[in-house]
Design an enzyme around this catalytic site. Structure first.
Site, PDB file in Angstrom:
ATOM      1  N   GLY A  46      -9.019   6.952  -2.636  1.00  0.00           N
ATOM      2  CA  GLY A  46      -8.936   5.391  -3.135  1.00  0.00           C
ATOM      3  C   GLY A  46      -8.902   4.596  -1.814  1.00  0.00           C
ATOM      4  O   GLY A  46      -8.513   4.982  -0.845  1.00  0.00           O
ATOM      5  N   GLN A  51      -7.559  -2.543   3.226  1.00  0.00           N
ATOM      6  CA  GLN A  51      -7.425  -1.266   4.457  1.00  0.00           C
ATOM      7  C   GLN A  51      -8.272  -1.376   5.397  1.00  0.00           C
ATOM      8  O   GLN A  51      -8.334  -0.305   6.394  1.00  0.00           O
ATOM      9  CB  GLN A  51      -7.231  -0.050   3.483  1.00  0.00           C
ATOM     10  CG  GLN A  51      -5.949  -0.145   2.826  1.00  0.00           C
ATOM     11  CD  GLN A  51      -5.973   1.262   2.019  1.00  0.00           C
ATOM     12  OE1 GLN A  51      -6.356   1.288   0.937  1.00  0.00           O
ATOM     13  NE2 GLN A  51      -5.395   2.382   2.454  1.00  0.00           N
ATOM     14  N   CYS A  95      -1.695   8.156   1.847  1.00  0.00           N
ATOM     15  CA  CYS A  95      -2.133   7.015   2.187  1.00  0.00           C
ATOM     16  C   CYS A  95      -3.082   6.618   3.193  1.00  0.00           C
ATOM     17  O   CYS A  95      -2.644   7.182   4.486  1.00  0.00           O
ATOM     18  CB  CYS A  95      -1.119   5.570   2.219  1.00  0.00           C
ATOM     19  SG  CYS A  95      -2.203   3.973   2.147  1.00  0.00           S
ATOM     20  N   LEU A  96      -4.298   6.378   3.223  1.00  0.00           N
ATOM     21  CA  LEU A  96      -5.120   6.524   4.494  1.00  0.00           C
ATOM     22  C   LEU A  96      -4.801   5.687   5.448  1.00  0.00           C
ATOM     23  O   LEU A  96      -4.938   5.821   6.589  1.00  0.00           O
ATOM     24  CB  LEU A  96      -6.695   6.240   4.016  1.00  0.00           C
ATOM     25  CG  LEU A  96      -7.167   7.157   3.345  1.00  0.00           C
ATOM     26  CD1 LEU A  96      -8.937   6.714   2.747  1.00  0.00           C
ATOM     27  CD2 LEU A  96      -7.618   8.667   3.866  1.00  0.00           C
ATOM     28  N   HIS A 137      -1.628   2.845  -7.313  1.00  0.00           N
ATOM     29  CA  HIS A 137      -1.441   2.788  -5.904  1.00  0.00           C
ATOM     30  C   HIS A 137      -2.433   1.694  -5.212  1.00  0.00           C
ATOM     31  O   HIS A 137      -1.860   0.954  -4.181  1.00  0.00           O
ATOM     32  CB  HIS A 137      -1.651   4.081  -5.312  1.00  0.00           C
ATOM     33  CG  HIS A 137      -1.613   4.322  -3.771  1.00  0.00           C
ATOM     34  ND1 HIS A 137      -0.786   5.367  -3.060  1.00  0.00           N
ATOM     35  CD2 HIS A 137      -2.519   3.912  -2.731  1.00  0.00           C
ATOM     36  CE1 HIS A 137      -0.949   5.097  -1.801  1.00  0.00           C
ATOM     37  NE2 HIS A 137      -2.160   4.169  -1.652  1.00  0.00           N
ATOM     38  N   GLU A 138      -3.921   1.700  -5.705  1.00  0.00           N
ATOM     39  CA  GLU A 138      -4.751   0.834  -4.956  1.00  0.00           C
ATOM     40  C   GLU A 138      -4.314  -0.693  -5.326  1.00  0.00           C
ATOM     41  O   GLU A 138      -4.563  -1.615  -4.405  1.00  0.00           O
ATOM     42  CB  GLU A 138      -6.126   1.099  -5.526  1.00  0.00           C
ATOM     43  CG  GLU A 138      -6.453   2.430  -4.714  1.00  0.00           C
ATOM     44  CD  GLU A 138      -6.179   2.839  -3.383  1.00  0.00           C
ATOM     45  OE1 GLU A 138      -6.245   1.958  -2.784  1.00  0.00           O
ATOM     46  OE2 GLU A 138      -5.742   4.067  -3.088  1.00  0.00           O
ATOM     47  N   HIS A 141      -1.837  -1.825  -3.162  1.00  0.00           N
ATOM     48  CA  HIS A 141      -2.148  -2.583  -1.872  1.00  0.00           C
ATOM     49  C   HIS A 141      -2.689  -4.048  -1.974  1.00  0.00           C
ATOM     50  O   HIS A 141      -2.470  -4.830  -1.001  1.00  0.00           O
ATOM     51  CB  HIS A 141      -3.549  -1.661  -1.396  1.00  0.00           C
ATOM     52  CG  HIS A 141      -3.359  -0.439  -0.738  1.00  0.00           C
ATOM     53  ND1 HIS A 141      -2.633  -0.591   0.450  1.00  0.00           N
ATOM     54  CD2 HIS A 141      -3.312   0.788  -1.173  1.00  0.00           C
ATOM     55  CE1 HIS A 141      -2.521   0.979   0.951  1.00  0.00           C
ATOM     56  NE2 HIS A 141      -2.828   1.887   0.124  1.00  0.00           N
TER      57      HIS A 141
HETATM   58 NI    NI Z   1      -3.120   3.620   0.310  1.00  0.00          NI
END
Ligand code: NI
Length: 174
Positions: A46, A51, A95-96, A137-138, A141
């Protein structure tokens, strides 16, 4: 399509509340395609637009877990959770934007999400399993919330400190 650079902790943009997308234009679709390519390349399941440094309410997800299964990307524009189950489930999240940090987070096990798809069509989807966690989660963000915000203060501070130190060191002349 092009790869975009993924913003990492402690970049303050990650705390921004992203603004709604007003029209689903070709530019929006191009950004979604870039986000998807960037997510697959990372690799991740995701990615939110913030991000890649663009605080707009856009998310791409592909929560297919088996490598031999065909890709199943989902594009979410202005997503909103309209229902959450009372039952919760814990997943080990990552998380990226916070590489190599993983921890358990409990969230509602099922959610319904309303959004516009890549064509600007209104959709609603019932999500469970890993997809439900990923969607939450997304969407977090988009509201400036990171999964580490659900950890104990001690754990969160430790992660933030580690990344802040690494960022300072990378700016020092060599
Ligand atoms: Ni994340």
């Amino acid at each position: 399509m092009a790869l975009r650079e993924i913003v990492k902790l402690p970049d303050p943009i990650l705390k921004t509340v992203s603004s709604p997308v007003e029209a689903v234009t070709d530019d929006v679709r191009k950004l979604l395609d870039d986000m998807l390519e960037t997510m697959y390349d990372a690799p991740g399941i995701g990615l939110a637009a913030v991000q890649v440094g663009i605080p707009k309410r856009l998310v791409v997800i592909d929560a297919v877990r088996e490598e031999d299964e065909p890709r199943d990307p989902i594009f979410l524009i202005n997503p909103e959770i309209t229902w959450s189950s009372e039952e919760t489930v814990e997943y080990e999240e990552g998380c990226l934007s916070i590489p190599e940090v993983y921890d358990n987070v409990a969230r509602p096990a099922e959610v319904k999400v309303r959004y516009l798809d890549r064509d600007g069509e209104p959709c609603e989807r019932h999500c469970d399993g890993l997809l439900a966690t990923c969607v939450q989660h997304e969407i977090d963000h988009l509201n400036g919330i990171l999964f580490i915000d659900y950890l104990t203060r001690l754990k969160r501070d430790r992660v933030v400190k580690k990344f802040s130190k690494a960022a300072r060191q990378s700016k020092e002349p060599v």
